[in-house]
Design a protein around this motif. Structure first.
Motif, mmCIF file in Angstrom:
data_model
loop_
_atom_site.group_PDB
_atom_site.id
_atom_site.type_symbol
_atom_site.label_atom_id
_atom_site.label_comp_id
_atom_site.label_asym_id
_atom_site.label_seq_id
_atom_site.Cartn_x
_atom_site.Cartn_y
_atom_site.Cartn_z
ATOM 1 N N LYS A 90 0.825 -1.218 0.000
ATOM 2 C CA LYS A 90 0.000 0.000 0.000
ATOM 3 C C LYS A 90 0.860 1.269 0.000
ATOM 4 C CE LYS A 90 -0.629 0.205 5.058
ATOM 5 N NZ LYS A 90 -1.628 0.087 6.152
ATOM 6 N N PHE A 91 2.147 1.115 0.344
ATOM 7 C CA PHE A 91 3.040 2.271 0.355
ATOM 8 C C PHE A 91 3.747 2.479 -0.984
ATOM 9 C CE2 PHE A 91 3.091 0.885 4.892
ATOM 10 C CZ PHE A 91 2.415 1.989 5.404
ATOM 11 N N TYR A 92 3.429 1.647 -1.960
ATOM 12 C CA TYR A 92 4.109 1.761 -3.257
ATOM 13 C C TYR A 92 3.617 2.974 -4.043
ATOM 14 C CZ TYR A 92 5.936 0.740 -7.879
ATOM 15 O OH TYR A 92 6.589 0.844 -9.076
ATOM 16 N N HIS A 93 4.547 3.814 -4.464
ATOM 17 C CA HIS A 93 4.263 4.864 -5.439
ATOM 18 C C HIS A 93 5.607 5.274 -6.053
ATOM 19 C CE1 HIS A 93 5.442 7.725 -2.260
ATOM 20 N NE2 HIS A 93 4.552 7.147 -1.489
ATOM 21 N N GLU A 94 5.599 6.223 -6.913
ATOM 22 C CA GLU A 94 6.795 6.567 -7.687
ATOM 23 C C GLU A 94 7.994 6.884 -6.787
ATOM 24 O OE1 GLU A 94 9.048 6.932 -11.085
ATOM 25 O OE2 GLU A 94 6.995 6.154 -10.854
ATOM 26 N N SER A 95 7.752 7.572 -5.687
ATOM 27 C CA SER A 95 8.857 7.984 -4.818
ATOM 28 C C SER A 95 9.425 6.837 -3.979
ATOM 29 C CB SER A 95 8.403 9.120 -3.899
ATOM 30 O OG SER A 95 7.391 8.663 -3.015
ATOM 31 N N THR A 96 8.680 5.739 -3.849
ATOM 32 C CA THR A 96 9.146 4.613 -3.021
ATOM 33 C C THR A 96 9.440 3.356 -3.838
ATOM 34 O OG1 THR A 96 6.895 3.785 -2.613
ATOM 35 C CG2 THR A 96 7.786 5.422 -1.049
ATOM 36 N N LYS A 97 9.342 3.406 -5.160
ATOM 37 C CA LYS A 97 9.419 2.188 -5.957
ATOM 38 C C LYS A 97 10.746 1.452 -5.812
ATOM 39 C CE LYS A 97 10.835 4.365 -10.346
ATOM 40 N NZ LYS A 97 10.426 4.578 -11.767
ATOM 41 N N GLU A 98 11.826 2.172 -5.483
ATOM 42 C CA GLU A 98 13.105 1.496 -5.334
ATOM 43 C C GLU A 98 13.155 0.606 -4.093
ATOM 44 O OE1 GLU A 98 16.506 3.976 -5.795
ATOM 45 O OE2 GLU A 98 15.928 4.671 -7.795
ATOM 46 N N GLU A 99 12.247 0.829 -3.146
ATOM 47 C CA GLU A 99 12.149 -0.061 -1.979
ATOM 48 C C GLU A 99 11.686 -1.457 -2.399
ATOM 49 O OE1 GLU A 99 13.154 0.780 0.970
ATOM 50 O OE2 GLU A 99 13.432 2.924 0.576
ATOM 51 N N TYR A 100 11.051 -1.554 -3.554
ATOM 52 C CA TYR A 100 10.517 -2.827 -4.043
ATOM 53 C C TYR A 100 11.447 -3.471 -5.073
ATOM 54 C CZ TYR A 100 6.338 -1.033 -1.766
ATOM 55 O OH TYR A 100 5.450 -0.549 -0.837
ATOM 56 N N MET A 101 12.620 -2.878 -5.257
ATOM 57 C CA MET A 101 13.613 -3.418 -6.185
ATOM 58 C C MET A 101 14.783 -4.022 -5.411
ATOM 59 S SD MET A 101 13.824 -0.358 -9.024
ATOM 60 C CE MET A 101 12.391 0.182 -9.954
ATOM 61 N N PHE A 102 15.532 -4.872 -6.101
ATOM 62 C CA PHE A 102 16.699 -5.504 -5.505
ATOM 63 C C PHE A 102 17.764 -4.457 -5.206
ATOM 64 C CE2 PHE A 102 20.817 -7.749 -6.046
ATOM 65 C CZ PHE A 102 20.671 -8.694 -5.028
ATOM 66 N N ASP A 103 18.326 -4.540 -3.985
ATOM 67 C CA ASP A 103 19.353 -3.591 -3.564
ATOM 68 C C ASP A 103 20.563 -4.375 -3.059
ATOM 69 O OD1 ASP A 103 20.664 -1.260 -2.800
ATOM 70 O OD2 ASP A 103 19.745 -1.243 -0.817
ATOM 71 N N MET A 104 21.718 -4.179 -3.683
ATOM 72 C CA MET A 104 22.920 -4.928 -3.314
ATOM 73 C C MET A 104 24.094 -3.994 -3.101
ATOM 74 S SD MET A 104 24.774 -8.102 -5.344
ATOM 75 C CE MET A 104 25.496 -7.113 -6.666
ATOM 76 N N GLN A 105 24.775 -4.163 -1.962
ATOM 77 C CA GLN A 105 25.991 -3.418 -1.662
ATOM 78 C C GLN A 105 27.177 -4.364 -1.857
ATOM 79 O OE1 GLN A 105 25.627 -1.400 2.203
ATOM 80 N NE2 GLN A 105 23.397 -1.560 2.006
ATOM 81 N N GLY A 106 27.582 -4.514 -3.119
ATOM 82 C CA GLY A 106 28.590 -5.493 -3.482
ATOM 83 C C GLY A 106 29.876 -5.431 -2.679
ATOM 84 N N PRO A 107 30.515 -4.256 -2.552
ATOM 85 C CA PRO A 107 31.773 -4.179 -1.798
ATOM 86 C C PRO A 107 31.629 -4.629 -0.345
ATOM 87 C CG PRO A 107 31.491 -2.225 -3.159
ATOM 88 C CD PRO A 107 30.204 -2.985 -3.225
ATOM 89 N N LYS A 108 30.513 -4.292 0.305
ATOM 90 C CA LYS A 108 30.301 -4.691 1.698
ATOM 91 C C LYS A 108 30.178 -6.206 1.819
ATOM 92 C CE LYS A 108 27.380 -3.847 5.750
ATOM 93 N NZ LYS A 108 26.234 -3.074 6.309
ATOM 94 N N ILE A 109 29.441 -6.822 0.885
ATOM 95 C CA ILE A 109 29.282 -8.276 0.897
ATOM 96 C C ILE A 109 30.630 -8.957 0.686
ATOM 97 C CG2 ILE A 109 28.171 -10.249 -0.219
ATOM 98 C CD1 ILE A 109 26.047 -8.164 -1.231
#
Length: 309
Positions: free
Chosen positions: A186-205
């Motif tokens: 219900k919180f999905y909209h244009e400003s929050t759409k990246e919360e619903y995408m894959f997020d990876m911090q490669g160097p940290k991993i």
């Protein structure tokens, strides 16, 4: 040893490929879906095992991302393969290492006599959740599926030893925050759409993996009573182009492990079983070999499993 054998295996890839700096990635298109890939790989595995779904005692879906939140992905695969039968279906999920965890757990159930034959299926369409702004992950991941029929055997083969560790200081280095109760749709909209995408911090991993993995691998070798010389092939998770660096840190030689990153990329939970299937097809793994399945996953979770083929 938990006495199990791989009776049959199958894979399925999307028809469409894309190229990034000469590296090939598979991405679903048209009417292709995660479920169709899973079913196609399963049917191929059953055919190679010379059995039908009626011979299967349990269906296990071992995927990082399910087809939908409810029911479990295994139930949806069941609907396609086994509708009308009462075969139990369940999901086992440790994201990228889900297949390894599933094989480990299933081997105990088979050894105990609960089941005789289990179908394990990994399927992913990670491309649907990638963020084009994150070049590293956007150009790394592929879609696909792999399935294996695992059965009880009286021969001296099966799971020799397995080890799993989770270091939750890396819990937020690889994640999809939105979509379930943490960040409701219900919180999905244009400003929050990246919360619903894959997020990876490669160097940290990578940093955390390099710090933790060598000691765990030495513990694994000591507890399994294996040496590097005993291992015929290491099948690692195809996590990134940094694989050769990690393998070198573990003392694993170039000709001792499978690297498919250039040709297939990271297929999440499918990477390890798909790479094992390729090793079978190409003759790099044969009956009697000792194989180690090894990978890191979101969490940060790491799995190592020694298997006598």
């Amino acid at each position: 040893m938990n006495h199990v054998e791989i009776k049959g295996y199958g894979t399925s890839l999307p028809k469409q490929t894309v190229q990034f700096e000469g590296q090939t990635r598979y991405r679903i298109s048209g009417e292709e879906t995660q479920l169709r890939l899973a079913v196609a790989a399963s049917e191929q595995a059953l055919q190679k095992a010379n059995c039908t779904i009626n011979d299967v005692d349990c269906i296990v879906a071992a995927s990082a991302v399910g087809i939908q939140p409810i029911p479990c992905t295994a139930a949806l695969i069941h609907e396609q393969l086994a509708q009308g039968l009462d075969i139990p279906a369940m999901d086992i999920n440790t994201t990228c290492t889900s297949f390894v965890t599933a094989l480990d757990m299933v081997s105990y159930l088979i050894e105990a006599g609960r089941y005789q034959t289990v179908l394990i299926v990994a399927s992913e369409t990670g491309s649907l959740g990638l963020n084009p702004k994150q070049k590293e992950s956007y150009e790394l991941f592929s879609d696909g599926a792999a399935a294996m029929v695992i059965s009880r055997t009286n021969e001296e083969k099966g799971v020799i030893y397995s080890l799993q560790r989770t270091w939750s200081e890396g819990a937020h280095a690889t994640e999809i925050r939105g979509g379930l109760t943490n960040f409701h749709p219900k919180f999905y909209h244009e400003s929050t759409k990246e919360e619903y995408m894959f997020d990876m911090q490669g160097p940290k991993i990578l940093s955390l993996t390099i710090k933790k993995l060598p000691a765990m691998f030495q513990e694994f070798l000591a507890s399994s009573a294996l040496t590097l010389a005993d291992i015929d092939q290491v099948i690692p998770h195809q996590a990134s182009r940094a694989m050769p660096l990690l393998m070198k840190k573990l003392g694993i030689q170039l000709n001792q492990y499978t690297d498919l990153v250039d040709d297939y990329g990271n297929m999440v939970s499918v990477s390890i079983p798909f790479a094992l299937c390729k090793a079978f097809d190409e003759g790099r793994v044969q009956s009697g070999d000792t194989v180690v399945l090894l990978g890191t996953a979101a969490g940060l979770t790491t799995n190592m499993l020694a298997l006598k083929i």
